[in-house]
Design a protein around this motif. Structure first.
Motif, PDB file in Angstrom:
ATOM      1  N   SER A 135      -9.202 -11.981   2.040  1.00  0.00           N
ATOM      2  CA  SER A 135      -8.222 -10.903   1.893  1.00  0.00           C
ATOM      3  C   SER A 135      -7.288 -10.958   3.097  1.00  0.00           C
TER       4      SER A 135
ATOM      5  N   HIS B  54      -3.683 -10.745   3.267  1.00  0.00           N
ATOM      6  CA  HIS B  54      -2.331 -10.164   3.296  1.00  0.00           C
ATOM      7  C   HIS B  54      -2.374  -8.713   3.796  1.00  0.00           C
ATOM      8  N   HIS B  55      -2.937  -7.824   3.017  1.00  0.00           N
ATOM      9  CA  HIS B  55      -3.013  -6.405   3.420  1.00  0.00           C
ATOM     10  C   HIS B  55      -4.414  -5.807   3.289  1.00  0.00           C
ATOM     11  N   GLY B  56      -5.425  -6.669   3.118  1.00  0.00           N
ATOM     12  CA  GLY B  56      -6.786  -6.135   2.932  1.00  0.00           C
ATOM     13  C   GLY B  56      -6.991  -5.518   1.554  1.00  0.00           C
ATOM     14  N   ASN B  57      -6.120  -5.840   0.616  1.00  0.00           N
ATOM     15  CA  ASN B  57      -6.220  -5.262  -0.744  1.00  0.00           C
ATOM     16  C   ASN B  57      -7.510  -5.696  -1.437  1.00  0.00           C
ATOM     17  N   THR B  58      -7.778  -7.000  -1.384  1.00  0.00           N
ATOM     18  CA  THR B  58      -8.947  -7.531  -2.092  1.00  0.00           C
ATOM     19  C   THR B  58     -10.240  -7.076  -1.423  1.00  0.00           C
ATOM     20  N   GLU B  59     -10.172  -6.860  -0.123  1.00  0.00           N
ATOM     21  CA  GLU B  59     -11.373  -6.374   0.577  1.00  0.00           C
ATOM     22  C   GLU B  59     -11.790  -5.007   0.021  1.00  0.00           C
TER      23      GLU B  59
ATOM     24  N   ILE C  52      -3.985 -13.295  -4.797  1.00  0.00           N
ATOM     25  CA  ILE C  52      -3.386 -14.467  -5.451  1.00  0.00           C
ATOM     26  C   ILE C  52      -2.238 -14.943  -4.564  1.00  0.00           C
TER      27      ILE C  52
ATOM     28  N   PHE D 163       0.537 -17.937  -4.278  1.00  0.00           N
ATOM     29  CA  PHE D 163       1.225 -19.024  -4.988  1.00  0.00           C
ATOM     30  C   PHE D 163       0.484 -19.407  -6.280  1.00  0.00           C
ATOM     31  N   GLY D 164       0.154 -18.379  -7.045  1.00  0.00           N
ATOM     32  CA  GLY D 164      -0.360 -18.619  -8.403  1.00  0.00           C
ATOM     33  C   GLY D 164      -1.854 -18.841  -8.526  1.00  0.00           C
TER      34      GLY D 164
ATOM     35  N   THR E 130      -6.635  -9.544  -6.515  1.00  0.00           N
ATOM     36  CA  THR E 130      -5.531  -8.585  -6.515  1.00  0.00           C
ATOM     37  C   THR E 130      -4.258  -9.420  -6.433  1.00  0.00           C
TER      38      THR E 130
ATOM     39  N   HIS F  27       0.604 -16.131 -17.359  1.00  0.00           N
ATOM     40  CA  HIS F  27       0.434 -15.989 -15.914  1.00  0.00           C
ATOM     41  C   HIS F  27      -1.040 -15.699 -15.634  1.00  0.00           C
TER      42      HIS F  27
ATOM     43  N   PHE G 103      -3.605 -16.371 -13.498  1.00  0.00           N
ATOM     44  CA  PHE G 103      -3.892 -16.970 -12.190  1.00  0.00           C
ATOM     45  C   PHE G 103      -5.386 -17.070 -11.891  1.00  0.00           C
TER      46      PHE G 103
ATOM     47  N   ASP H  65       2.194  -5.746  -1.979  1.00  0.00           N
ATOM     48  CA  ASP H  65       2.728  -7.089  -1.739  1.00  0.00           C
ATOM     49  C   ASP H  65       4.063  -6.986  -1.009  1.00  0.00           C
TER      50      ASP H  65
ATOM     51  N   TYR I  89       5.255  -9.924   0.457  1.00  0.00           N
ATOM     52  CA  TYR I  89       5.584 -11.321   0.746  1.00  0.00           C
ATOM     53  C   TYR I  89       7.038 -11.688   0.403  1.00  0.00           C
TER      54      TYR I  89
HETATM   55  C1  LIG Z   1       1.782 -16.071   0.766  1.00  0.00           C
HETATM   56  C2  LIG Z   1       1.651 -15.141  -0.424  1.00  0.00           C
HETATM   57  C3  LIG Z   1       1.822 -15.640  -1.711  1.00  0.00           C
HETATM   58  C4  LIG Z   1       1.672 -14.776  -2.839  1.00  0.00           C
HETATM   59  N1  LIG Z   1       1.804 -15.312  -4.097  1.00  0.00           N
HETATM   60  C5  LIG Z   1       1.614 -14.505  -5.183  1.00  0.00           C
HETATM   61  C6  LIG Z   1       1.690 -15.047  -6.510  1.00  0.00           C
HETATM   62  O1  LIG Z   1       1.900 -16.233  -6.720  1.00  0.00           O
HETATM   63  N2  LIG Z   1       1.527 -14.184  -7.559  1.00  0.00           N
HETATM   64  C7  LIG Z   1       1.274 -12.843  -7.382  1.00  0.00           C
HETATM   65  O2  LIG Z   1       1.116 -12.123  -8.362  1.00  0.00           O
HETATM   66  N3  LIG Z   1       1.174 -12.310  -6.103  1.00  0.00           N
HETATM   67  C8  LIG Z   1       1.333 -13.106  -5.022  1.00  0.00           C
HETATM   68  N4  LIG Z   1       1.213 -12.590  -3.752  1.00  0.00           N
HETATM   69  C9  LIG Z   1       0.861 -11.154  -3.583  1.00  0.00           C
HETATM   70  C10 LIG Z   1      -0.644 -10.999  -3.295  1.00  0.00           C
HETATM   71  O3  LIG Z   1      -1.424 -11.636  -4.293  1.00  0.00           O
HETATM   72  C11 LIG Z   1      -1.040  -9.514  -3.270  1.00  0.00           C
HETATM   73  O4  LIG Z   1      -0.296  -8.826  -2.276  1.00  0.00           O
HETATM   74  C12 LIG Z   1      -2.537  -9.363  -2.999  1.00  0.00           C
HETATM   75  O5  LIG Z   1      -2.923  -8.037  -3.260  1.00  0.00           O
HETATM   76  C13 LIG Z   1      -2.903  -9.728  -1.557  1.00  0.00           C
HETATM   77  O6  LIG Z   1      -4.265  -9.505  -1.378  1.00  0.00           O
HETATM   78  P1  LIG Z   1      -4.915  -9.352   0.075  1.00  0.00           P
HETATM   79  O7  LIG Z   1      -4.280  -8.176   0.760  1.00  0.00           O
HETATM   80  O8  LIG Z   1      -6.359  -9.166  -0.203  1.00  0.00           O
HETATM   81  O9  LIG Z   1      -4.640 -10.650   0.775  1.00  0.00           O
HETATM   82  C14 LIG Z   1       1.382 -13.395  -2.629  1.00  0.00           C
HETATM   83  C15 LIG Z   1       1.245 -12.915  -1.308  1.00  0.00           C
HETATM   84  C16 LIG Z   1       1.355 -13.759  -0.220  1.00  0.00           C
HETATM   85  C17 LIG Z   1       1.169 -13.211   1.174  1.00  0.00           C
END
Ligand SMILES: Cc1cc2nc3c(=O)[nH]c(=O)nc-3n(C[C@H](O)[C@H](O)[C@H](O)COP(=O)(O)O)c2cc1C
Length: 156
Positions: free
Chosen positions: A9, A11-16, A53, A55-56, A82, A92, A94, A119, A121
């Motif tokens: 997790s 990016h923002h701890g969403n999946t956690e 997720i 990049f897919g 997430t 889509h 993923f 998200d 990103y």
């Molecule tokens: C580098 C990067 C690439 C991403 N690529 C996708 C994607 O291809 N498809 C999608 O639906 N979300 C994408 N996202 C959004 C993340 O999947 C989403 O914010 C997720 O909740 C992040 O989870 P985390 O906080 O547990 O890391 C991307 C985010 C980042 C940072």
């Protein structure tokens, strides 16, 4: 049913948040892909694999871990994620790369869960605070608990 949840997790701890919600219901141990190996996995009946997720698909470290494991002979697994965008079956999907890798390794995938996650990103969404701000919220976390209860029933 001894359960291990392996998640990333970054990016923002969403999946956690989702990993912890599922983990509470299943009384699971939680770990990062770098903290487990074949020996650890062999001690559990059910393994959850989850991440944001990126990049897919799921995070590459989950794929690296699965590649290192021996054939699993039907060990039960589930997938969660997430994502910024909604999962659309066939268009889509993923979860597909991770699902395929698990099946090729001899896991039986008994359930999949996905919800939106905050998200920031894409650079064009940053000025507006990103997309899905506040998610996963109480609602998605309850959906994750519901998913975990379903897994519990399946396992008997
Ligand atoms: C580098 C990067 C690439 C991403 N690529 C996708 C994607 O291809 N498809 C999608 O639906 N979300 C994408 N996202 C959004 C993340 O999947 C989403 O914010 C997720 O909740 C992040 O989870 P985390 O906080 O547990 O890391 C991307 C985010 C980042 C940072």
């Amino acid at each position: 049913m001894k359960t291990l949840i392996i998640y990333v997790s970054m990016h923002h701890g969403n999946t956690e948040k989702i990993a912890r919600a599922i983990g509470e219901v299943l009384r699971a141990d939680l770990a990062k892909p770098t903290e487990v190996d074949a020996e650890v996995i062999s001690k559990y009946d059910l393994i959850g694999f989850g991440s944001g997720i990126y990049f897919g698909k799921h995070h590459s470290s989950l794929f690296c871990l699965i590649d290192k494991l021996p054939y699993q002979n039907g060990k039960r697994a589930f997938i969660f994620s997430t994502s910024g965008l909604r999962k659309i079956w066939l268009i889509h999907d993923f979860n597909k790369p991770l699902r395929s890798r698990l099946l090729a390794k001899g896991f039986e995938v008994i359930g999949e869960f996905n919800c939106r996650g905050w998200d920031t990103y894409p650079f064009w969404v940053k000025p507006f605070g990103g997309i899905n701000k506040g998610k996963p919220s109480i609602r998605e976390i309850e959906e994750a608990r519901c998913f975990a209860r379903m897994l519990k029933k399946l396992e008997g």
